[in-house]
Structures are given as C-alpha cells and as structure tokens.
Write an enzyme that holds these catalytic residues in place. Sequence first.
Site: not given
Length: 313
Positions: A162, A173
Amino acid sequence: MRIVLLGAPGSGKGTQAKQLVEKYKIPQVSTGDLLRAAVSAGTELGKKAKAAMDAGQLVSDDIVLGMIQERLSKPDAKAGFILDGFPRNIPQAQSLDSMLARLGQPLQLALLVDVDQEVLMKRLTGRRNCSNAACGAIYNIYFSSPKTANKCDKCGSSLTHRSDDNEDTVRKRLTVYEQQTAPLVSYYKAQNKLRSVKGVGAVGEIFKNMCDIIEVQIRPLANVMGQAAAAVGKGKAASAAKASAKAAPAAKVAPVKKAAPAKPAKKAAPKKVAKKPAPKKTAAKKKVVKKAAPKKGKPKAKAKPKAKAKKPK
Ligand code: AMP
C-alpha cells in the site's frame, strides 16, 4: 449487532473484522476500503481523498460521513454492521451517534484492539496485500512472508505494498491516531460501551477473545428477544412484550475494565434438598457435644501427618 472496531492502523482490526463478518453474517464497513475503491475508480470523491491519504492524514469529515451514511442505508446493514476505521475522531463519533439515534439503532459496542507502537510499525511497513481483490490474502515480510517473494500463496497473484504503508507515512498515521483517534477510547468508555482485547498473539486466539466479548455484551439481548418471539408463538403476547421491553436497555453494556475473559455458562444451581425443620438451638448444641466426645476405651486415632516425600540423595 452494531459494533465499532477501534485500534491503530496495523492493529489487525481489518483482519478480525473479516472473520466477524463470516461468523455473524453482518457487513464490515471499512472507510479505508471505501476510500481506496474510490481512488482506484478515479471518482471525484477519490481524487479529493487521495492527497490526504498519501500524506497519512485524515480525509475530511464531510467526505467520510457522506460515504458512511450511504453505506449504512443499504439493506445489508439493517441487521447490523462492523465499522472498521470509522469513526476516526470525536466529531465523526458524535455524527455517528446522531445518525444511529435517528434510525433508533444505537451503537452497542466499541471494541478496541490494543497493540504497542513498535509492533504496529513492523506490521504496517511489512504488510503486503494480494492484488486479487477476490482473494484478499494479507502477508507480512517480517512475520508471515509468502513462500515465493511477491506472490500470493493462495492464488498466485502478485502482492502489492500500500502506498501509505511506507515508513514516513506510517509514522504520520500513527501520530494522527494518537492525537485524533485515541481520544475515542475515553469517549466510548464514558458511554459504557468500550471493551478491549490485546491484539498480539495468534489471530485465532484474538478472534476468540473478541467473540467472547461480543457474546457477553450483545448476544444476551438477542437471546431475550428470541425468547420473547417464542413466547408470542405460545400465545403469551403480553409477557413477550414485557420481555422485549425489558431487554432493550440491556443494549447498554455493563462496564468491564479489561477484556472480559470467556465466561463459562453459569451452571444450574444445584437443587436444594428439602430442609428438615431446624432443630432447636439447644438440641443442636447437645448433638455436637455428643459427637465430639471420644468413646470410652477407644481413643480416636489422630490423623497421621502425611509422609514426606523422600528427598533424592
Ligand atoms: P485505513 O485503511 O483505515 O488505515 O485508512 C487508510 C486511510 O484512509 C487513512 O490513513 C485516512 O487517510 C483515510 N481514512 C480512512 N478512514 C477514515 C476516516 N474515518 N476519516 C478520515 N480519513 C479516513
């Protein structure tokens, strides 16, 4: 069954959600998956979301809320849903509460999958997904690598990394999670809806712990509703209505600090033996004294102390 799965990126909540879907036959609603689908389909919404996703930031609330509203109004979500990756901040949680209140279907459980930061880092940067969406297998180059590099063991398709699973973005994140999403733990604790499981160890074991919590927190309500329906069948409509009315508040879960371990089903209480009329106190005393008195000429042998195990020489 209406559940929110909470947990940092990489906590494994997506993997667990898939298994919960199989077991309880309710859909997993993952905002991350919905957004990725929009990005790869090149929709307007996808274009708007992409920049934030690539930067490891949250996509704007209005985009995500619109998506959720649309998804939860689909027929398959009527029986319940497992929200994965949503809500991600307090305003989203509040909007979800209002949305579900309007539908008369409040959230029943917020289940936190708890994992330490260092583990999360390896899980995310090492994650590889099968490119075949119908297969959906997930690997990790550190913990569960495929037999052949970059090839899915199950279907032979290539594996993808990803774009937001690179080290820099992962760090962002995780920071975003700490700052914006972690406060949801207190939010749901205050509503008595929070439970948590440790998200490390065997996937099956974590799954079992999650199911145990669900069975304790949500299933009893479903059972009472079932009994109420059965009672209606027997013509006990009034008592059934009472039972279901009583059951409704049970949707509020009782507070338990840690993940509730599997509670063994309560054993039926042993039948009470019919009581003899209680003897008068004085009579009872006499009886005891009589029993305690040693027989004449036959002194009671004292219980021998247990022979000590011989120590090996
Ligand atoms: P996930 O697959 O859940 O880790 O989500 C991947 C990315 O999609 C996140 O890093 C965000 O950029 C975006 N995203 C997913 N869910 C939300 C949400 N509820 N609110 C805002 N952004 C989200």
